[in-house]
Scaffold this active site. Structure first.
Site, PDB file in Angstrom:
ATOM      1  N   GLY A 128       3.662  -2.280  -3.172  1.00  0.00           N
ATOM      2  CA  GLY A 128       2.266  -2.538  -3.502  1.00  0.00           C
ATOM      3  C   GLY A 128       1.799  -3.872  -2.992  1.00  0.00           C
ATOM      4  O   GLY A 128       2.466  -4.512  -2.179  1.00  0.00           O
ATOM      5  N   ASN A 129       0.637  -4.289  -3.465  1.00  0.00           N
ATOM      6  CA  ASN A 129       0.104  -5.591  -3.073  1.00  0.00           C
ATOM      7  C   ASN A 129      -0.501  -6.273  -4.296  1.00  0.00           C
ATOM      8  O   ASN A 129      -0.543  -5.690  -5.377  1.00  0.00           O
ATOM      9  CB  ASN A 129      -0.934  -5.423  -1.953  1.00  0.00           C
ATOM     10  CG  ASN A 129      -2.112  -4.586  -2.387  1.00  0.00           C
ATOM     11  OD1 ASN A 129      -2.914  -4.997  -3.230  1.00  0.00           O
ATOM     12  ND2 ASN A 129      -2.208  -3.379  -1.844  1.00  0.00           N
ATOM     13  N   ARG A 130      -0.951  -7.513  -4.133  1.00  0.00           N
ATOM     14  CA  ARG A 130      -1.327  -8.325  -5.278  1.00  0.00           C
ATOM     15  C   ARG A 130      -2.783  -8.181  -5.709  1.00  0.00           C
ATOM     16  O   ARG A 130      -3.255  -8.928  -6.550  1.00  0.00           O
ATOM     17  CB  ARG A 130      -0.973  -9.792  -5.017  1.00  0.00           C
ATOM     18  CG  ARG A 130       0.543 -10.006  -5.022  1.00  0.00           C
ATOM     19  CD  ARG A 130       0.915 -11.466  -4.784  1.00  0.00           C
ATOM     20  NE  ARG A 130      -0.054 -12.359  -5.360  1.00  0.00           N
ATOM     21  CZ  ARG A 130      -0.693 -13.314  -4.687  1.00  0.00           C
ATOM     22  NH1 ARG A 130      -0.435 -13.503  -3.425  1.00  0.00           N
ATOM     23  NH2 ARG A 130      -1.575 -14.064  -5.293  1.00  0.00           N
TER      24      ARG A 130
END
Ligand code: CTP
Ligand code: CA
Length: 223
Positions: free
Chosen positions: A33-35
């Site tokens: 995923g990403n932030r």
């Protein structure tokens, strides 16, 4: 600026906002995923609703509350793609604020990946995801407005602008909201600083401050 948009300048407009970050599963308990927390997208959806629009928020793994909004929850890029393309069919404006995973694992394990099977190293093979913004732009109906976001870590403002201009040309959308992201900027913060580019590459707005005020400034351009 409370009350400054009391005129409901988006009344009757159907606006779709995607927000959050997509996640690509590796196995039943893990993902890539990403932030992105989704905060800027949620503020856009809220601001548009305040200004009278009929808003659908397509939310990928939101980490902030979206109470009071009509929300469709998704997780993977494929789910976001399906929801966004469907909602876009009846939308006047589509805003792709979501941080979409560029790659996904080429296969998803049915069972948890185990160290005693993998040993000291684990290699992952990732494949490119479809470009939803590009697809939305290509499928755009007459009069429909498609807005992209661009997350760049480039520090030099001139170079960042060049990246933005190349990106909007590649995507084919009407507007691109450029924002700098980094270890401590953009993702998960309460404030944001953006530059809005038109398809021509011209700067049509610049805004910084709370994500709510930045949202209103972006909507001013669209209104
Ligand atoms: N986007 C998308 N589908 C993807 C990747 C990105 O719709 N598979 C959208 C994002 O929602 C955003 C815009 O495209 O509105 C730009 O995303 P960004 O990550 O900045 O650009 P990319 O085209 O993915 O290029 P790169 O990450 O390599 O800079
Ligand atoms: Ca990307």
């Amino acid at each position: 600026v409370a009350g400054s948009h009391a005129r409901h300048d988006l009344a009757g407009r159907r606006i779709v906002v995607t927000a959050g970050g997509t996640r690509e599963p590796l196995d039943p308990v893990r993902f890539i995923g990403n932030r992105s927390t989704g905060r800027q997208g949620v503020e856009l959806a809220r601001a548009a609703a305040r200004r009278g629009a009929e808003v659908t928020l397509i939310a990928a793994n939101l980490e902030v509350p979206a109470d009071g909004l009509r929300v469709q929850h998704v997780s993977t890029t494929a789910e976001l793609q399906e929801a966004a393309l469907l909602s876009a069919q009846t939308a006047d404006v589509v805003i792709m604020a979501a941080a979409v995973a560029d790659y996904r694992p080429d296969s998803v394990a049915d069972e948890k990946i185990k160290k005693d099977v993998q040993g000291d190293e684990l290699a992952l093979r990732l494949v490119r995801n479809p470009d939803i913004l590009h697809e939305l732009s290509a499928a755009r109906r007459a009069g429909q407005v498609v807005v992209g976001f661009a997350a760049e870590t480039e520090r030099d403002p001139e170079r960042q602008l060049e990246l933005g201009r190349a990106k909007i040309a590649r995507k084919g959308c009407d507007f691109l909201v450029l924002n700098r992201v980094g270890w401590s900027e953009g993702f998960g913060t309460a404030t944001n600083a953006v530059t809005v580019l038109a398809a021509s590459g011209d700067i049509v707005a610049e805004a910084s401050g709370s994500k709510a005020s930045v949202a209103d400034r972006i909507l001013d351009v669209l209104a």
